[in-house]
Design a protein around this motif. Structure first.
Motif, PDB file in Angstrom:
ATOM      1  N   VAL A  56     -23.741  37.460-120.917  1.00 40.68           N
ATOM      2  CA  VAL A  56     -24.394  36.356-121.877  1.00 40.68           C
ATOM      3  C   VAL A  56     -23.388  35.161-121.938  1.00 40.68           C
ATOM      4  CG1 VAL A  56     -23.190  37.135-123.865  1.00 40.68           C
ATOM      5  CG2 VAL A  56     -25.454  35.979-124.426  1.00 40.68           C
ATOM      6  N   ASN A  57     -21.902  35.584-121.561  1.00 41.29           N
ATOM      7  CA  ASN A  57     -21.092  34.406-121.527  1.00 41.29           C
ATOM      8  C   ASN A  57     -21.140  33.507-120.383  1.00 41.29           C
ATOM      9  OD1 ASN A  57     -19.845  35.198-123.803  1.00 41.29           O
ATOM     10  ND2 ASN A  57     -18.079  36.390-123.083  1.00 41.29           N
ATOM     11  N   ARG A  58     -22.020  33.920-119.434  1.00 40.16           N
ATOM     12  CA  ARG A  58     -22.309  32.971-118.307  1.00 40.16           C
ATOM     13  C   ARG A  58     -22.888  31.997-118.651  1.00 40.16           C
ATOM     14  NH1 ARG A  58     -23.649  37.506-113.298  1.00 40.16           N
ATOM     15  NH2 ARG A  58     -21.728  38.475-113.439  1.00 40.16           N
ATOM     16  N   ILE A  59     -23.867  32.087-119.881  1.00 46.47           N
ATOM     17  CA  ILE A  59     -24.841  31.083-120.201  1.00 46.47           C
ATOM     18  C   ILE A  59     -24.549  30.043-121.323  1.00 46.47           C
ATOM     19  CG2 ILE A  59     -26.721  32.150-119.085  1.00 46.47           C
ATOM     20  CD1 ILE A  59     -27.504  33.326-121.651  1.00 46.47           C
ATOM     21  N   LEU A  60     -23.543  30.638-122.078  1.00 48.47           N
ATOM     22  CA  LEU A  60     -22.998  29.942-123.201  1.00 48.47           C
ATOM     23  C   LEU A  60     -21.829  29.056-123.377  1.00 48.47           C
ATOM     24  CD1 LEU A  60     -23.172  33.078-125.554  1.00 48.47           C
ATOM     25  CD2 LEU A  60     -24.968  31.343-125.428  1.00 48.47           C
ATOM     26  N   ARG A  61     -21.721  27.904-124.033  1.00 47.38           N
ATOM     27  CA  ARG A  61     -20.737  26.925-123.912  1.00 47.38           C
ATOM     28  C   ARG A  61     -19.486  27.626-124.347  1.00 47.38           C
ATOM     29  NH1 ARG A  61     -22.124  22.244-122.440  1.00 47.38           N
ATOM     30  NH2 ARG A  61     -24.369  21.552-122.423  1.00 47.38           N
ATOM     31  N   GLU A  62     -19.591  28.418-125.728  1.00 44.14           N
ATOM     32  CA  GLU A  62     -18.448  29.109-126.382  1.00 44.14           C
ATOM     33  C   GLU A  62     -18.836  30.506-126.174  1.00 44.14           C
ATOM     34  OE1 GLU A  62     -16.059  27.544-128.028  1.00 44.14           O
ATOM     35  OE2 GLU A  62     -16.726  25.755-127.553  1.00 44.14           O
ATOM     36  N   PRO A  63     -17.589  31.134-125.353  1.00 46.83           N
ATOM     37  CA  PRO A  63     -18.027  32.632-124.889  1.00 46.83           C
ATOM     38  C   PRO A  63     -17.681  33.301-126.216  1.00 46.83           C
ATOM     39  CG  PRO A  63     -15.982  31.755-124.072  1.00 46.83           C
ATOM     40  CD  PRO A  63     -16.395  30.773-124.598  1.00 46.83           C
ATOM     41  N   LEU A  64     -18.501  34.691-126.167  1.00 47.41           N
ATOM     42  CA  LEU A  64     -18.301  35.642-127.396  1.00 47.41           C
ATOM     43  C   LEU A  64     -17.253  36.575-126.714  1.00 47.41           C
ATOM     44  CD1 LEU A  64     -22.232  36.269-127.916  1.00 47.41           C
ATOM     45  CD2 LEU A  64     -20.688  35.038-129.139  1.00 47.41           C
ATOM     46  N   ASP A  65     -16.454  37.343-127.747  1.00 36.41           N
ATOM     47  CA  ASP A  65     -15.653  38.475-127.340  1.00 36.41           C
ATOM     48  C   ASP A  65     -15.937  39.449-128.296  1.00 36.41           C
ATOM     49  OD1 ASP A  65     -14.464  37.857-129.723  1.00 36.41           O
ATOM     50  OD2 ASP A  65     -13.020  36.535-128.834  1.00 36.41           O
ATOM     51  N   ALA A  92     -22.118  54.108-126.591  1.00 38.11           N
ATOM     52  CA  ALA A  92     -21.915  52.874-125.680  1.00 38.11           C
ATOM     53  C   ALA A  92     -20.460  52.791-125.414  1.00 38.11           C
ATOM     54  CB  ALA A  92     -22.412  51.698-126.563  1.00 38.11           C
ATOM     55  N   SER A  93     -20.124  52.407-124.151  1.00 34.80           N
ATOM     56  CA  SER A  93     -18.850  52.368-124.028  1.00 34.80           C
ATOM     57  C   SER A  93     -18.287  51.135-123.796  1.00 34.80           C
ATOM     58  CB  SER A  93     -18.811  53.114-122.438  1.00 34.80           C
ATOM     59  OG  SER A  93     -19.286  52.176-121.431  1.00 34.80           O
ATOM     60  N   ARG A  94     -17.133  50.981-123.664  1.00 33.89           N
ATOM     61  CA  ARG A  94     -16.349  49.587-123.320  1.00 33.89           C
ATOM     62  C   ARG A  94     -16.976  48.830-122.197  1.00 33.89           C
ATOM     63  NH1 ARG A  94     -11.935  46.328-126.051  1.00 33.89           N
ATOM     64  NH2 ARG A  94     -11.632  44.827-124.438  1.00 33.89           N
ATOM     65  N   ALA A  95     -17.232  49.894-121.320  1.00 35.91           N
ATOM     66  CA  ALA A  95     -17.750  49.088-120.096  1.00 35.91           C
ATOM     67  C   ALA A  95     -18.961  48.406-120.352  1.00 35.91           C
ATOM     68  CB  ALA A  95     -17.948  50.186-118.905  1.00 35.91           C
ATOM     69  N   ASP A  96     -19.927  49.033-120.982  1.00 38.91           N
ATOM     70  CA  ASP A  96     -21.318  48.778-121.436  1.00 38.91           C
ATOM     71  C   ASP A  96     -20.964  47.460-122.041  1.00 38.91           C
ATOM     72  OD1 ASP A  96     -22.626  50.982-120.376  1.00 38.91           O
ATOM     73  OD2 ASP A  96     -22.362  51.907-122.246  1.00 38.91           O
ATOM     74  N   ILE A  97     -20.302  47.382-123.136  1.00 36.41           N
ATOM     75  CA  ILE A  97     -20.217  46.087-124.029  1.00 36.41           C
ATOM     76  C   ILE A  97     -19.733  44.990-123.283  1.00 36.41           C
ATOM     77  CG2 ILE A  97     -19.179  45.211-126.051  1.00 36.41           C
ATOM     78  CD1 ILE A  97     -19.122  47.873-127.105  1.00 36.41           C
ATOM     79  N   ASP A  98     -18.711  45.208-122.386  1.00 34.68           N
ATOM     80  CA  ASP A  98     -18.036  44.126-121.358  1.00 34.68           C
ATOM     81  C   ASP A  98     -19.166  43.738-120.517  1.00 34.68           C
ATOM     82  OD1 ASP A  98     -15.611  44.453-122.474  1.00 34.68           O
ATOM     83  OD2 ASP A  98     -14.834  45.908-120.816  1.00 34.68           O
ATOM     84  N   TYR A  99     -19.961  44.542-120.071  1.00 37.02           N
ATOM     85  CA  TYR A  99     -21.058  44.101-119.113  1.00 37.02           C
ATOM     86  C   TYR A  99     -22.081  43.019-119.942  1.00 37.02           C
ATOM     87  CZ  TYR A  99     -25.622  44.103-116.386  1.00 37.02           C
ATOM     88  OH  TYR A  99     -26.609  44.020-115.753  1.00 37.02           O
ATOM     89  N   VAL A 100     -22.432  43.501-121.180  1.00 36.09           N
ATOM     90  CA  VAL A 100     -23.233  42.486-121.777  1.00 36.09           C
ATOM     91  C   VAL A 100     -22.645  41.248-122.105  1.00 36.09           C
ATOM     92  CG1 VAL A 100     -24.446  42.237-124.028  1.00 36.09           C
ATOM     93  CG2 VAL A 100     -24.705  44.430-122.979  1.00 36.09           C
ATOM     94  N   LEU A 101     -21.245  41.346-122.707  1.00 36.81           N
ATOM     95  CA  LEU A 101     -20.586  40.130-122.858  1.00 36.81           C
ATOM     96  C   LEU A 101     -20.459  39.096-121.904  1.00 36.81           C
ATOM     97  CD1 LEU A 101     -17.969  41.486-125.507  1.00 36.81           C
ATOM     98  CD2 LEU A 101     -19.650  39.897-125.936  1.00 36.81           C
ATOM     99  N   ARG A 126     -25.759  34.936-136.236  1.00 36.10           N
ATOM    100  CA  ARG A 126     -26.572  33.789-135.948  1.00 36.10           C
ATOM    101  C   ARG A 126     -25.752  32.871-135.666  1.00 36.10           C
ATOM    102  NH1 ARG A 126     -32.184  33.373-136.250  1.00 36.10           N
ATOM    103  NH2 ARG A 126     -32.767  31.784-135.109  1.00 36.10           N
ATOM    104  N   ASP A 127     -24.503  32.467-136.349  1.00 33.46           N
ATOM    105  CA  ASP A 127     -23.754  31.132-136.152  1.00 33.46           C
ATOM    106  C   ASP A 127     -22.903  31.066-134.838  1.00 33.46           C
ATOM    107  OD1 ASP A 127     -21.692  32.742-137.143  1.00 33.46           O
ATOM    108  OD2 ASP A 127     -21.477  31.850-139.001  1.00 33.46           O
ATOM    109  N   ARG A 128     -22.954  32.170-134.231  1.00 31.94           N
ATOM    110  CA  ARG A 128     -22.093  32.232-132.970  1.00 31.94           C
ATOM    111  C   ARG A 128     -22.733  31.513-131.708  1.00 31.94           C
ATOM    112  NH1 ARG A 128     -19.115  34.029-136.712  1.00 31.94           N
ATOM    113  NH2 ARG A 128     -17.650  35.490-136.336  1.00 31.94           N
ATOM    114  N   ILE A 129     -24.106  31.394-131.987  1.00 35.81           N
ATOM    115  CA  ILE A 129     -24.863  30.839-130.884  1.00 35.81           C
ATOM    116  C   ILE A 129     -25.885  29.995-131.621  1.00 35.81           C
ATOM    117  CG2 ILE A 129     -26.418  31.035-129.058  1.00 35.81           C
ATOM    118  CD1 ILE A 129     -25.572  34.024-128.805  1.00 35.81           C
TER     119      ILE A 129
END
Length: 573
Positions: A327-336, A315-324, A270-273
């Motif tokens: 979501v990073n398009r809308i966040l100030r601090e990107p998730l990895d 879930a593939s790496r491509a799936d996780i990359d897609y979600v990240l 929760r503290d990541r966003i």
């Protein structure tokens, strides 16, 4: 009714004995222990029918534990002008919030960001006004706040980590969420409380026939290898993405063809966003939800065709990359990838369309009777499970009447509270007293109330009898040791996976995916199920290898590679 709802080890044995005794026959036998099957069992038994339910693995082990965990009307269906589906879903949302499962289903706020000035606010606002109005007209708005408009500054106050400067503002609206696996379990327990026989780890291997009519099934108890013949006046197939396979056992006759669509979610702390609200964002093919989940966020989903292993979609790496990426398009601090605590993938059972992409195939359900004595249901969504179950049992009642049975009563499940709903408000009002009496922190009592509702005393009694069970589970401190014991004595858990993946959410809520909690949890389970040291070690080893296989699959770029990595580990029997 005391503990009639308890899915204890003895209750499973009793169910199999009752169902498999020569000469015995149930009115309705349900195949499939997901939300639709559990709902059908509850609907049928509360109409006065005798009922059995068979599940080849664990309750909610498929799609029904791997959803976005939302109980919602479906804004996207509103935009598609599917007003009937939205109205139906909003009615069900209200029933769950107010009558059926207020201990499990909770309100949750979302922000719908606006990126265009002028027209978009009016367009989205009109849709959400209709959404709120449809809920109120149905009489089950559950007191949820109405939507409200936010300026760019308002968004920054509610969600400081949202890139508000790129927005024209947002609209906040309310829906609801639920632990989907716990909902399935609770529906199944409620069915058992009213007399249904529930048997997990029991696989249907064929149908019994009299001429054209289906009169029951052949099944195998996977724990003992014992073969059974179970007679039923009607069989209801609610096997979800396995619908076509069950249909094949009856000679392939039927008109239901189900496509599997894979949706993956990631879980981050929760503290990541920083945000007081969840949010929903459009993507090129679907929508992305960022959903508050206790001390975590659930972020998803994808919507892609899947034709590989259905028991353990990967879930593939491509799936996780897609979600990240989205979501990073809308966040100030990107998730990895380092921020990801858990990942889960599920398959939606979608009725086949005319070459439609899976993201556009309707979630509405269909019921068919391909041969006398067999009802099949597929499609639908978690929120409307009760309607799906009602329709399936309505079809079964037609089949019963054609077989000479008297009229079957109408469904009453809109008035049957689920286990834990009765007494919930009283116990919630007594939370301080319960904390003092049990010696548990008030936050622990709130946690237990949100999982067990008015049946919280079942867990507190365990703590009173065995004070050591009041300790947090080593490696997963959000849960008590007593909850692991309760999972076996009351909730039908048979394996370590059942507890760490579905009875709790330890497998997606800890960075080690539950590996640290596995030894103590297995010890507690093994004491109750009579495991040898060898069996206990095998359960822990299997869980560790399961986590390793999932992690490996999530490094693969393609579905094929991810599937090969995940299915390298067979299930424990």
């Amino acid at each position: 009714m005391g503990n009639a709802s308890a899915l204890s080890p003895q209750a499973r044995e009793t169910a199999l004995q009752q169902l498999g005794t020569p000469g015995n026959e149930v009115d309705v036998l349900v195949v499939g222990g997901g939300i639709t099957g559990a709902g059908a069992a509850l609907d049928a038994v509360t109409r006065g029918l005798t009922v059995g339910l068979l599940e080849q693995r664990d309750l909610a082990s498929g799609t029904s534990s791997r959803s976005s965990k939302l109980v919602h009307g479906g804004l996207r269906y509103l935009e598609m002008m599917d007003f009937g589906l939205v109205r139906e879903a909003l009615t069900e949302r209200g029933l769950l919030l107010t009558k059926l499962a207020p201990h499990l289903v909770k309100p949750v706020p979302f922000l719908y960001p606006l990126t265009h000035r002028g027209w978009e606010r009016g367009y989205v606002g009109a849709g959400l006004a209709l959404y709120d109005t449809m809920a109120r007209v149905g009489g089950h708005d559950a007191g949820l706040p109405r939507h409200r408009h936010l300026t760019r500054k308002g968004v920054a106050r509610v969600a400081p980590d949202f890139k508000a400067e790129r927005l024209a503002g947002a609209i906040q609206y309310w829906d609801a969420q639920v632990d989907d696996a716990r909902l399935v379990l609770t529906v199944a327990r409620t069915a058992a409380q009213h007399g249904a026989h529930i048997a997990t780890r029991t696989k249907v291997t064929g149908f019994l026939r009299e001429g054209e009519r289906v009169i029951g099934v052949r099944a195998r108890d996977l724990e003992t290898g014992r073969d059974l013949e179970i007679r039923a006046r009607v069989v209801v197939n609610a096997a979800g993405v396995w619908t076509d396979e069950i249909q094949g056992l009856v000679g392939g006759r039927g008109s239901l063809h189900v496509k599997a669509s894979k949706g993956i979610h990631i879980v981050v702390p929760r503290d990541r966003i920083r945000s007081e609200s969840g949010f929903i964002v459009r993507t090129e093919t679907s929508v992305l939800f960022v959903i508050p989940w206790g001390r975590h966020w659930i972020i998803g989903t994808t919507d892609t065709a899947w034709d590989l292993d259905r028991a353990h979609p990967a879930a593939s790496r491509a799936d996780i990359d897609y979600v990240l990426e989205h979501v990073n398009r809308i966040l100030r601090e990107p998730l990895d990838h380092e921020d990801v605590e858990g990942v889960y993938a599920g398959l939606r059972p979608l009725l086949s369309g005319e070459s439609e992409p899976t993201s556009r195939i309707s979630r509405e359900h269909t019921v068919v009777t391909p041969v006398p004595g067999l009802v099949m249901i597929a499609g639908g969504k978690l929120t409307t499970y009760r309607v799906m179950a009602r329709d399936a049992v309505d079809a079964a009642s037609h089949s019963l009447r054609s077989g000479g049975s008297p009229m079957v009563r109408d469904s009453i499940t809109d008035r049957v509270p689920l286990v834990g709903a009765d007494g919930y408000e009283t116990r919630a009002n007594q939370r301080v007293m319960l904390a003092r009496r049990s010696g548990l922190h008030l936050a622990r009592i709130d946690h237990l109330l949100g999982r067990y509702g008015g049946r919280i005393d079942d867990v507190l009694d365990l703590v009173a009898d065995r004070p050591e069970l009041s300790a947090p589970l080593a490696g997963a401190e959000d849960y008590l040791a007593a909850e692991v014991v309760h999972a076996v004595t009351h909730e039908g858990a048979r394996h370590l996976d059942d507890v760490l993946v579905r009875r709790t959410r330890i497998s997606i809520e800890t960075f080690d995916r539950g590996v640290g909690a596995a030894p103590e949890a297995a010890r507690l389970i093994g004491e109750l199920l009579g495991w040898t040291e060898e069996r206990l070690a095998a359960e822990v080893d299997h869980y560790r290898r399961r986590v390793a296989a999932e992690r490996q699959s999530q490094k693969m770029m393609t579905d094929q590679e991810a599937d090969e990595a995940r299915v390298s580990l067979p299930d424990l029997i």
